[in-house]
Design an enzyme around this catalytic site. Structure first.
Site, PDB file in Angstrom:
ATOM      1  N   LYS A 178       3.522  -2.111   9.051  1.00 19.25           N
ATOM      2  CA  LYS A 178       4.850  -2.725   8.274  1.00 19.25           C
ATOM      3  C   LYS A 178       6.518  -3.347   8.459  1.00 19.25           C
ATOM      4  CE  LYS A 178       4.780   0.648   5.423  1.00 19.25           C
ATOM      5  NZ  LYS A 178       4.802   1.316   4.723  1.00 19.25           N
ATOM      6  N   ASP A 214       2.977   7.985   0.815  1.00 14.86           N
ATOM      7  CA  ASP A 214       3.838   7.407  -0.922  1.00 14.86           C
ATOM      8  C   ASP A 214       2.705   7.692  -1.128  1.00 14.86           C
ATOM      9  OD1 ASP A 214       1.956   5.387   0.649  1.00 14.86           O
ATOM     10  OD2 ASP A 214       3.350   3.732   0.436  1.00 14.86           O
TER      11      ASP A 214
HETATM   12  C1  GLC Z   1       1.324   0.915   5.601  1.00 12.22           C
HETATM   13  C2  GLC Z   1       1.590   2.662   6.020  1.00 12.22           C
HETATM   14  C3  GLC Z   1       0.696   3.965   4.926  1.00 12.22           C
HETATM   15  C4  GLC Z   1       1.330   3.372   3.524  1.00 12.22           C
HETATM   16  C5  GLC Z   1       0.790   1.993   3.128  1.00 12.22           C
HETATM   17  C6  GLC Z   1       1.468   1.836   1.789  1.00 12.22           C
HETATM   18  O1  GLC Z   1      -0.207   1.398   5.752  1.00 12.22           O
HETATM   19  O2  GLC Z   1       1.332   2.871   7.195  1.00 12.22           O
HETATM   20  O3  GLC Z   1       1.659   4.435   5.648  1.00 12.22           O
HETATM   21  O4  GLC Z   1       0.421   4.343   2.819  1.00 12.22           O
HETATM   22  O5  GLC Z   1       1.690   1.577   4.154  1.00 12.22           O
HETATM   23  O6  GLC Z   1       2.786   1.456   1.809  1.00 12.22           O
END
Ligand code: GLC
Length: 489
Positions: A178, A214
């Site tokens: 991200k 999360d």
């Molecule tokens: C990305 C991260 C993951 C998280 C997701 C949503 O995929 O690698 O850990 O849960 O974003 O935020």
């Protein structure tokens, strides 16, 4: 001159000058461009089969090392029972914002105060030391503003990146996702990095008891009020899901086997497709988005679904339509030609236009400085947004249906959070429709919006960990006391 593929040569090249007699819309040429976003149910079923293989590979002792979908065990075994209480700090890092929260739990009642701090781009791409120093400074400011100086509150950290957990309070970052790329963090325990940054300052103290993803936060937060909740799903900047798995299926499990014999698995499903499994449905636009990202070849499924990329996919299609003279009279704008300039929130806004006035759509065109546009352009752009967001919702649905079938529980609530799910006008309905279609008979499900899981979930996990820690201390004291007594005798 741009290249015009043969199948759409029927259209005359874009006009250089404004034509007083607008030509009829070439719907066939438009459909040819957007058709790759429409997948069949067979495609979605094929995808579910290969996703299940990926999940099992991640869970397998022999296969985990080479698996793309890592299926990390979280060490969170129980969902909250509503008896959790006390004051907790929670940290939430997962996007461009960092949040510090103060949470008071008292049975089912939860009070929260929070503050958002921006993570500047240079920190997202800087060094790990800079990042954690910044985090420590935000915690310091928060504690000062909330009269918490001198106190050591138990803390839960929602860190939403792929981590291999070694325990509830130890999480090694495997790779950034991200848009983050801070040097010196991958391969390290983020709790250690946090404590080191706090020690460097020397003016505050925290006791980090738990790190969660999360998705786990969303699950915990919903489970607090509904104990049938067994899946957590995020559809925001990124996408990911976690679910409750039986310990017998977690071949790498190294924790205790006490009841309940289950653990939450953080799938990190965003990486699904990194081995080519999604190549059969990828479009040229997906390939471009991937090529220009900071992690090419990685997070393929996430890039086809989540908010960080959806606007860009739409933009690339619009640029193509424009180049072929199929929208905006063949004249776009510098903004439209700028990578990243078509935000995913535009997709939600455009699709929220319910009548033919196209209020939001026209506003977006103005933001993008598009000089001339017609009602027909509005309709076409809305159609493009709709196809791309529908594909995203259906892809995510295939993932959820796959998990639900795998779990095979009769009735499951799915906790969902994230800006894409929250703000898109049809995402929820599209997902309910598609999951229902793909699900094995006899399984019931509900998609529940999870409120502030990243804060509340972290506090709940920290609360449970705190209770266990206190119990252990008491047992220790008791044992020492007995020893003293026996020595006195
Ligand atoms: C990305 C991260 C993951 C998280 C997701 C949503 O995929 O690698 O850990 O849960 O974003 O935020």
């Amino acid at each position: 001159m741009f290249h015009v593929p043969p199948e759409i040569r029927i259209v005359s090249p874009p006009r250089k000058r404004q034509n007083p007699f607008p030509k009829p819309i070439d719907t066939e040429a438009i459909e040819n461009i957007v058709r790759p976003f429409i997948l069949s149910d067979d495609d979605y079923r094929k995808l579910m089969d290969s996703m299940l293989e990926n999940f099992n590979k991640g869970l397998g002792k022999e296969t985990n090392a080479s698996a793309r979908v890592k299926m990390f065990q979280t060490y969170v075994k129980s969902v909250p029972d509503g008896t959790e209480s006390g004051d907790f700090l929670a940290l939430d890092l997962g996007g461009t914002n960092f949040r510090v929260l103060l949470i008071s739990l008292d049975g089912k009642e939860v009070k929260m105060e929070s503050k958002i701090y921006l993570i500047p781009q240079h920190i997202m791409l800087g060094s790990g030391v800079q990042l954690f120093d910044h985090i420590a400074e935000c915690i310091f400011k928060f504690m000062k503003d909330h009269d918490l100086m001198g106190k050591t509150l138990p803390l839960g950290f929602t860190f939403s990146f792929p981590c291999r957990q070694i325990g509830l309070d130890r999480a090694v970052l495997t790779n950034w996702t991200k848009g983050f790329k801070c040097e010196g963090v991958e391969g390290n325990d983020i709790v250690k990095l946090l404590h080191e940054a706090i020690e460097r300052r020397g003016d505050i103290q925290v006791n980090c008891l738990a790190v969660i993803n999360d998705t786990v936060g969303a699950l915990m937060s919903c489970a607090h009020s509904d104990n049938s909740c067994a899946i957590g799903l995020i559809l925001g900047t990124g996408t990911n899901a976690c679910y409750i798995e039986r310990l017998e299926n977690v071949e790498l499990w190294d924790g205790d086997w006490d009841e309940p014999q289950q653990v939450i698995i953080n799938t990190e499903w965003g990486a699904y497709g990194d081995d080519g499994a999604l190549d059969f449905v990828k479009t040229e636009y997906d390939r471009k988005v991937d090529k220009h990202s900071i992690n090419p070849g990685k997070q393929v499924y996430e890039k086809m679904i989540s908010g960080m990329y959806m606007g860009e996919i739409v933009r690339l299609v619009l640029v193509k339509l424009c180049k072929h003279g199929l929208i905006f009279g063949g004249r776009g704008s510098e903004e439209l030609s700028t990578m990243g300039r078509f935000y995913t929130k535009y997709v939600s806004e455009i699709e929220s236009d319910v009548n033919d006035h196209f209020k939001n759509t026209k506003q977006v065109f103005e933001d993008l400085m598009i000089p001339n546009h017609t009602e027909e352009d509005c309709r076409i752009v809305q159609h493009v947004c709709c196809l791309i967001s529908t594909r995203a919702a259906y892809l995510a649905s295939a993932g959820i249906a796959c998990l639900l079938n795998k779990m095979n529980r009769p009735d499951v609530a799915v906790a969902v959070d994230g800006s894409l799910y929250r703000f898109h006008p049809h995402f929820h309905d599209l997902m309910v429709e598609k999951i229902t279609q793909l699900l094995n008979p006899g399984i019931k499900f509900r998609l529940m919006l999870s409120h502030d899981g990243s804060g509340k979930g972290a506090a709940l996990v920290a609360a449970v960990a705190n209770r266990v820690q206190q119990q252990k201390k008491q047992q220790q004291l008791l044992a020492n006391g007995m020893n003293d007594l026996s020595m006195d005798n």
